[in-house]
Design an enzyme around this catalytic site. Sequence first.
Site, mmCIF file in Angstrom:
data_model
loop_
_atom_site.group_PDB
_atom_site.id
_atom_site.type_symbol
_atom_site.label_atom_id
_atom_site.label_comp_id
_atom_site.label_asym_id
_atom_site.label_seq_id
_atom_site.Cartn_x
_atom_site.Cartn_y
_atom_site.Cartn_z
ATOM 1 C CG HIS A 82 23.201 22.556 4.181
ATOM 2 N ND1 HIS A 82 22.848 23.154 5.376
ATOM 3 C CD2 HIS A 82 22.666 23.336 3.210
ATOM 4 C CE1 HIS A 82 22.129 24.239 5.130
ATOM 5 N NE2 HIS A 82 22.001 24.374 3.829
ATOM 6 C CB CYS A 120 18.719 25.133 3.876
ATOM 7 S SG CYS A 120 19.363 24.949 2.194
ATOM 8 C CD GLU A 126 22.846 22.215 8.743
ATOM 9 O OE1 GLU A 126 23.149 22.614 9.892
ATOM 10 O OE2 GLU A 126 23.576 22.397 7.758
#
Length: 194
Positions: free
Chosen positions: A154, A132, A75
Site C-alpha cells: 500500500h 486491495c 501487507e
Amino acid sequence: MSLLITAFEPFDGDTINSSLEAMRAAMPYLPQARFAVLPVEYDMDVEASRAAIAEYDPKVVLHLGQSRSDKIQIERIAINLKRASRGGPLVPIDPTGPAALFSTLDSQALAERLASLGLPVVESAHAGTYMCNHILYRTLQDAADSSLIAGFMHLPRLPEQAKDEGPNLPLETLRDAVIKAGQWLYRERDFLQM
C-alpha cells in the site's frame, strides 16, 4: 526471475491513484519487470490480473494500491471479506474460502529492507476490506496450487491528492519504494517465502 507489478486506476472520482503514478515512475528503472493496470471494480480486477499473469507468466506478483496511511505498508494477510458496496456491509469474497490467506511474500523482510534504506515503511496486518484486499485474496487463492508468489504494498496518497489535509508522501518516495522492492526481488531469493 520474472516480476509482475500491478496498480489500480484512479477511483472515487479522482484523476490520480498514487499506486499507478508510482508504478509508472518506477517502470524505467525496472526493465525486467512487467506491469499491468487493474480496474477498480470487483471481479474485473481479478480478470485483468489473471490476464497479465497468463501473458507474462511471472514467478512473483507485487500488487500496489493506495491508502490513507502516512507510511508505506507491506501487507501480511488478505482476509475473506469485502464491502458489498463502498461503505456497505461486509460479505465474504468467497463463501467457501478460508477466512484469511497469508501473503507468500515475506512482508516482514520486505518492510525491514525498505526501512533500512530510509523509506517510511511498516508491515501491516491485512490489506483492508476493499479492492486491495480483494485482489490479494484472489491472487493468493489462484496461486495456492502453483509456485507463484504474491504480495501487496500500500502506498500513501500524493500531496496533490491530500491537498495539505491528511497523510501523504511525494512521488519520488513512492517511486523509490517500488524500485527498491522490485530490485530486491530480483536479487534476494531468500526474501521469498517458498
